[in-house]
Structure formats: C-alpha cells, structure tokens
Design a protein around this motif. Structure first.
Motif, PDB file in Angstrom:
ATOM      1  N   CYS A 142      -3.944   0.549  -2.570  1.00 14.08           N
ATOM      2  CA  CYS A 142      -3.191  -0.657  -2.922  1.00 14.08           C
ATOM      3  C   CYS A 142      -2.404  -0.392  -4.211  1.00 14.08           C
ATOM      4  O   CYS A 142      -2.978   0.071  -5.206  1.00 14.08           O
ATOM      5  N   ILE A 143      -1.109  -0.666  -4.194  1.00  4.53           N
ATOM      6  CA  ILE A 143      -0.290  -0.437  -5.390  1.00  4.53           C
ATOM      7  C   ILE A 143      -0.859  -1.191  -6.580  1.00  4.53           C
ATOM      8  O   ILE A 143      -0.928  -0.679  -7.688  1.00  4.53           O
ATOM      9  N   ARG A 144      -1.296  -2.415  -6.366  1.00  2.00           N
ATOM     10  CA  ARG A 144      -1.825  -3.238  -7.454  1.00  2.00           C
ATOM     11  C   ARG A 144      -3.009  -2.560  -8.141  1.00  2.00           C
ATOM     12  O   ARG A 144      -3.208  -2.690  -9.346  1.00  2.00           O
ATOM     13  N   ASP A 145      -3.808  -1.811  -7.367  1.00  2.37           N
ATOM     14  CA  ASP A 145      -4.989  -1.160  -7.928  1.00  2.37           C
ATOM     15  C   ASP A 145      -4.661   0.112  -8.710  1.00  2.37           C
ATOM     16  O   ASP A 145      -5.431   0.523  -9.567  1.00  2.37           O
ATOM     17  N   VAL A 146      -3.541   0.766  -8.395  1.00  3.01           N
ATOM     18  CA  VAL A 146      -3.247   2.042  -9.038  1.00  3.01           C
ATOM     19  C   VAL A 146      -2.145   1.971 -10.092  1.00  3.01           C
ATOM     20  O   VAL A 146      -1.995   2.905 -10.864  1.00  3.01           O
ATOM     21  N   MET A 147      -1.378   0.884 -10.121  1.00  4.97           N
ATOM     22  CA  MET A 147      -0.359   0.811 -11.175  1.00  4.97           C
ATOM     23  C   MET A 147      -1.083   0.584 -12.492  1.00  4.97           C
ATOM     24  O   MET A 147      -1.980  -0.233 -12.591  1.00  4.97           O
ATOM     25  N   ASN A 148      -0.741   1.378 -13.487  1.00 10.18           N
ATOM     26  CA  ASN A 148      -1.500   1.366 -14.737  1.00 10.18           C
ATOM     27  C   ASN A 148      -0.761   0.673 -15.872  1.00 10.18           C
ATOM     28  O   ASN A 148      -1.010   0.938 -17.023  1.00 10.18           O
ATOM     29  N   TRP A 193       0.842  -1.185   0.000  1.00 10.42           N
ATOM     30  CA  TRP A 193       0.000   0.000   0.000  1.00 10.42           C
ATOM     31  C   TRP A 193       0.881   1.240   0.000  1.00 10.42           C
ATOM     32  O   TRP A 193       2.016   1.205   0.478  1.00 10.42           O
ATOM     33  N   VAL A 194       0.343   2.341  -0.542  1.00  7.77           N
ATOM     34  CA  VAL A 194       1.059   3.624  -0.567  1.00  7.77           C
ATOM     35  C   VAL A 194       0.050   4.751  -0.361  1.00  7.77           C
ATOM     36  O   VAL A 194      -1.143   4.572  -0.566  1.00  7.77           O
ATOM     37  N   PHE A 195       0.579   5.897   0.035  1.00 16.33           N
ATOM     38  CA  PHE A 195      -0.257   7.086   0.143  1.00 16.33           C
ATOM     39  C   PHE A 195      -0.129   7.872  -1.156  1.00 16.33           C
ATOM     40  O   PHE A 195       0.982   8.176  -1.598  1.00 16.33           O
ATOM     41  N   PRO A 196      -1.272   8.216  -1.787  1.00 18.19           N
ATOM     42  CA  PRO A 196      -1.220   8.973  -3.040  1.00 18.19           C
ATOM     43  C   PRO A 196      -0.781  10.413  -2.785  1.00 18.19           C
ATOM     44  O   PRO A 196      -0.811  10.882  -1.648  1.00 18.19           O
ATOM     45  N   PRO A 197      -0.394  11.117  -3.862  1.00 20.99           N
ATOM     46  CA  PRO A 197      -0.013  12.523  -3.703  1.00 20.99           C
ATOM     47  C   PRO A 197      -1.150  13.303  -3.026  1.00 20.99           C
ATOM     48  O   PRO A 197      -2.306  13.195  -3.434  1.00 20.99           O
ATOM     49  N   ASN A 198      -0.820  14.030  -1.974  1.00 22.36           N
ATOM     50  CA  ASN A 198      -1.781  14.847  -1.222  1.00 22.36           C
ATOM     51  C   ASN A 198      -2.925  14.029  -0.633  1.00 22.36           C
ATOM     52  O   ASN A 198      -3.989  14.572  -0.358  1.00 22.36           O
ATOM     53  N   GLY A 199      -2.724  12.720  -0.469  1.00 22.62           N
ATOM     54  CA  GLY A 199      -3.779  11.868   0.060  1.00 22.62           C
ATOM     55  C   GLY A 199      -3.526  11.457   1.501  1.00 22.62           C
ATOM     56  O   GLY A 199      -2.388  11.470   1.972  1.00 22.62           O
TER      57      GLY A 199
END
Length: 99
Positions: A59-65, A48-54
């Motif tokens: 989940c990294i798996r959900d946001v890696m494009n 998991w990671v924190f998004p910019p300004n989030g």
C-alpha cells in the motif's frame, strides 16, 4: 520536481494541471519512479504498488515516508498532494491562530 529537500511552496509549482485526477496521477508516477516502485493500481479506493524487485504489492500509504506533499497547480488553485492521492495537511503557522 517531487519531494525536494527544500520545503515546497505553492509558488514553486512548475506545472499547471487541467484537473485533480491528472495532478494526482502525475504525483504518483513521479513518486514511483523516484523510489523504484512499479505498476500502481487502485483497489477499493486504496493505491498499491510493487516494490523494487518485489512480487507482492504494498500500500502506498504504508510505504511513503513523508507527510510533505508535492505542490501542484490546478488552474488558479495550489494544493499539496501525497503519492496516495490524499491531500497533505499544512501545519498551522502562528499567524493563523485566533487565540
């Protein structure tokens, strides 16, 4: 070094890592830096990671494009690793078919 616009190949590996854990950590850190994510952490085997300004982690798996991994060398072996630590699957070429 991460996810160039050109297709990475095993020959384009710039660094040789001592072990798989080091290679995965480096790929994840580069991806986070490139996309502005911060504070990666693992919970139950999922990164998991924190998004910019989030303030809520994603989940990294959900946001890696991309399903294109970064080629890394571990000793003599080259593998393509995704930011979530999984291995990228290379598409079969027509020369690999056995039909």
């Amino acid at each position: 070094m991460y996810l160039n616009s050109t297709s990475p190949t095993p020959e384009s590996c710039e660094a040789v890592y001592p072990d798989l854990a080091s290679a995965i950590r480096c790929v994840r850190e580069q991806w986070c830096e490139l996309h502005g994510y911060t504070e990666p952490f693992c919970r139950n085997g999922v990164w998991w990671v924190f998004p910019p300004n989030g303030v809520i982690p994603v989940c990294i798996r959900d946001v890696m494009n991309s399903d294109k991994g970064q080629w890394v060398r571990i000793g003599r072996v080259s593998v393509a690793i995704l930011p979530d630590g999984s291995f990228a699957i290379a598409p079969k070429s027509t020369s690999d078919r056995t039909d």
